[in-house]
Motif scaffolding. Sequence first.
Motif, short mmCIF file in Angstrom:
data_model
loop_
_atom_site.label_atom_id
_atom_site.label_comp_id
_atom_site.label_asym_id
_atom_site.label_seq_id
_atom_site.Cartn_x
_atom_site.Cartn_y
_atom_site.Cartn_z
N VAL A 27 0.84 -1.20 0.00
CA VAL A 27 0.00 0.00 0.00
C VAL A 27 0.88 1.25 0.00
O VAL A 27 0.64 2.20 -0.75
N GLU A 28 1.91 1.24 0.84
CA GLU A 28 2.80 2.41 0.92
C GLU A 28 3.59 2.58 -0.37
O GLU A 28 3.80 3.70 -0.84
N ARG A 29 4.03 1.46 -0.95
CA ARG A 29 4.79 1.56 -2.21
C ARG A 29 3.91 2.11 -3.34
O ARG A 29 4.38 2.92 -4.15
N ASP A 30 2.64 1.70 -3.38
CA ASP A 30 1.73 2.27 -4.39
C ASP A 30 1.59 3.77 -4.21
O ASP A 30 1.57 4.53 -5.18
N ALA A 31 1.48 4.20 -2.96
CA ALA A 31 1.33 5.63 -2.69
C ALA A 31 2.60 6.38 -3.10
O ALA A 31 2.52 7.47 -3.68
N LEU A 32 3.75 5.80 -2.80
CA LEU A 32 5.01 6.45 -3.20
C LEU A 32 5.09 6.57 -4.72
O LEU A 32 5.57 7.57 -5.25
N GLU A 33 4.63 5.53 -5.43
CA GLU A 33 4.65 5.58 -6.90
C GLU A 33 3.74 6.71 -7.40
O GLU A 33 4.11 7.44 -8.32
#
Lengths: 213, 213
Positions: free
Chosen positions: B121-127
């Motif tokens: 979830v956090e990696r998607d947000a960072l992307e």
Amino acid sequence: MTDVAAPRRGRPGNSLESLLDAAVAVFNERGYEAASMEDVAGRLGVTKSAIYHHVSGKGELLRLALDRALDALFAVTTEPGASTGRSIDRLEHVVRGSVRVLAAELPFVTLLLRVRGNTDVERDALERRRRFDRVVTDLVRGAEEEGDVRPDVGPALTSRLLFGTVNSLTEWYRPDGDLSPDALADAVVTTTFAGLRTDRRTFATESPERSTP
Amino acid sequence: MTDVAAPRRGRPGNSLESLLDAAVAVFNERGYEAASMEDVAGRLGVTKSAIYHHVSGKGELLRLALDRALDALFAVTTEPGASTGRSIDRLEHVVRGSVRVLAAELPFVTLLLRVRGNTDVERDALERRRRFDRVVTDLVRGAEEEGDVRPDVGPALTSRLLFGTVNSLTEWYRPDGDLSPDALADAVVTTTFAGLRTDRRTFATESPERSTP
């Protein structure tokens, strides 16, 4: 508080220093609240009791780490460049010095900027941060009174925006990358002091930060 | 991802909204890792199972919260002011819009800026954040090519410093204080676009952001 940051129990400095480096890395990765002394011990490959030999607990590790960042920032404010001359130049000195400290002590400054005041140690650090902010605000006010800083925003807001920019560097700057701390400080001073917008009527004249090739 | 942010199971929107508000408050106070579903339930005065009625778990709460901030920021980039006209004006529109979103969705943007990429979830947000940053960098590059942004710092670094300033507002800005979101946006645009330093040779001329009383 410099005495607290020195190795106080006659052990080699590098031992406490490695411990602090490990603790700060763990605190930054997991968050101070979530991090445990087991995590710090695991990072160092030692037992928890080996750590309690050096410090009384997680709170003392936090205090030592925060003081390292704060001591370095306050040291900048007492340098001659920060205490003599026109306020605008002293302000520039403090901005450059803060960028230098941030680059040299990146994990420690990162930790400092995440402190929210949940414990006495954190509240002490916030109080020292506020004192640092007052030094900066006073310099901005002085520069405004001397006619060097635009009067339409106000010293408190101006200094917040200025150090907002500086502090935000912890989010992305990596000292081992292509951008040296000095080049970073130049970019910060240029964009914050002169602005990102060109003004073709003035770009050809010799204001100091614009005449550099 | 807008569909995910809408209440998907036919429940009243304000119920999911209260849940999200509580979750984000808890995540910001304790840190996402340290926060538990018990903490969120406690904040709302309901049981954990009442929450699992709405969402599958902590990760879904995080995704909904981060998408709320990101959807609002991306909405700014597709407004007419951000997609027509000179790049410098589009850039100013995006800066103002981002300050407005930050003020309106402060806890959500605060949470977004703390995400470090520990989960999918956090990696998607960072992307998604990186995509937003690319939009900004492209606007800065366009403005530089059109001669409106100083060429000596570079678009990527300029946009990082610019949004570093904007993002740093989450550290201190409180929408219920004396400074309105519009006044804040004015101050941000003035100091970042025109710089904090006066230039008495140019201060008397009519560049738009300087002629305001």
